[in-house]
Design an enzyme around this catalytic site. Sequence first.
Site, PDB file in Angstrom:
ATOM      1  N   LYS A   1       0.845  -1.208   0.000  1.00 43.76           N
ATOM      2  CA  LYS A   1       0.000   0.000   0.000  1.00 43.76           C
ATOM      3  C   LYS A   1       0.875   1.251   0.000  1.00 43.76           C
ATOM      4  CE  LYS A   1      -3.755  -2.468   2.207  1.00 43.76           C
ATOM      5  NZ  LYS A   1      -4.511  -2.807   3.397  1.00 43.76           N
TER       6      LYS A   1
ATOM      7  N   GLN B   1      -4.793  -1.743   9.561  1.00 50.12           N
ATOM      8  CA  GLN B   1      -4.607  -3.024   8.880  1.00 50.12           C
ATOM      9  C   GLN B   1      -5.185  -4.167   9.711  1.00 50.12           C
ATOM     10  OE1 GLN B   1      -3.326  -3.513   5.702  1.00 50.12           O
ATOM     11  NE2 GLN B   1      -4.011  -5.620   6.049  1.00 50.12           N
TER      12      GLN B   1
ATOM     13  N   ASP C   1     -11.136   2.217   4.111  1.00 48.92           N
ATOM     14  CA  ASP C   1     -11.575   0.869   3.738  1.00 48.92           C
ATOM     15  C   ASP C   1     -13.093   0.788   3.570  1.00 48.92           C
ATOM     16  OD1 ASP C   1      -9.400  -0.855   3.411  1.00 48.92           O
ATOM     17  OD2 ASP C   1      -9.090  -1.027   5.568  1.00 48.92           O
TER      18      ASP C   1
END
Length: 304
Positions: free
Chosen positions: A74, A117, A140
């Site tokens: 990422k 994460q 997200d």
Amino acid sequence: MKTMNNKLIDGRRLQVPTLKIDTKIIDGKAIAENVKLEVKQHAQRFAAQYGRKPHIAMIVIGRNPASEIYVRNKNKDCEDCDIDQTTYKLPDTTQERLESLIHELNATETVDAILVQMPLPKNLDAKAIQNAIAWEKDADGFGIENTGKLWSGITDATCACTPNGIRHMLHECVSLESLKGKHAVIVNRSNIVGKPMAAMLLDMDMTVTICHSKTENIKTYTKTADLLITAVGQPGFIKPEDIKPGAIVIDVSMNKDAHNKLCGDCEDLTGVAGYITPVPGGVGPMTRAMLMQNIISCAYKRLK
Ligand code: NAP
């Protein structure tokens, strides 16, 4: 394409012609590269307009080798797209300390997007952490506000990256118009894949069935799917005889086969499926590209 097949008919072996489908491979990697180029242009326009690059804060907790690889990828995607990133690597933490860091980032003017994460160590409540992120910075799209907006058809929702990437691939490869009224079967009911995917496919006017580990006679569903999305996490779960000839098959899973090679849930479906996504090179790169797109839309959402 026509081939001959040896079949037992009335006790006799006969050569019968069968139609073999010219299966198309959906190149997720190439589509994702185009998305990233567009994101980069948006990021540069944002920087010119606001005097700074869009900026994401990523938080990774504990020592999970897979998470470390995901975050490294990422970071690289951000670099490719001209997006600033700050990564917070916390060897361990408590719920209170993590929520307090998130609240601080929520209030930081120059942070446009936040990502924690997953998976989190067992001492942390992942749902509460996801919901601590301000909805407009939720990169997200896993928080309850974005999920609710998605299911309510409210268009400023930030959508979960994997299903959003699949929607984008479908848009690029087959006309969305042609999918209206058709049957979509999703084998997965997780919050990151199956559920948001179902909401998006319903919005596309598909008829949606969700299957999971308790579904009885699952193959009776997969065989009727015009669009089959599988994210079970088991190599060989979908075999050629489990699908409808000509179906579009999207293989989300990232498994390791007996030789430790990355593979999906599907056996070789060429000649039966209409379209398939490869693993690797299908859904994975799209998921990464959609995160970059989400960061840009978070940045613009806050400053418009
Ligand atoms: P998950 O939460 O474990 O979901 C797996 C789903 O498969 C569950 O809904 C489970 O049913 C169902 N399932 C398991 N065994 C089954 C069976 N025998 N028959 C029918 N359904 C079965 O995992 P996830 O996080 O959604 O991820 C799933 C896979 O997708 C993994 O391989 C993951 O690595 C991959 N993935 C890839 C990407 C990407 O970008 N390519 C992104 C996300 C995930 P229950 O709900 O009943 O347990």
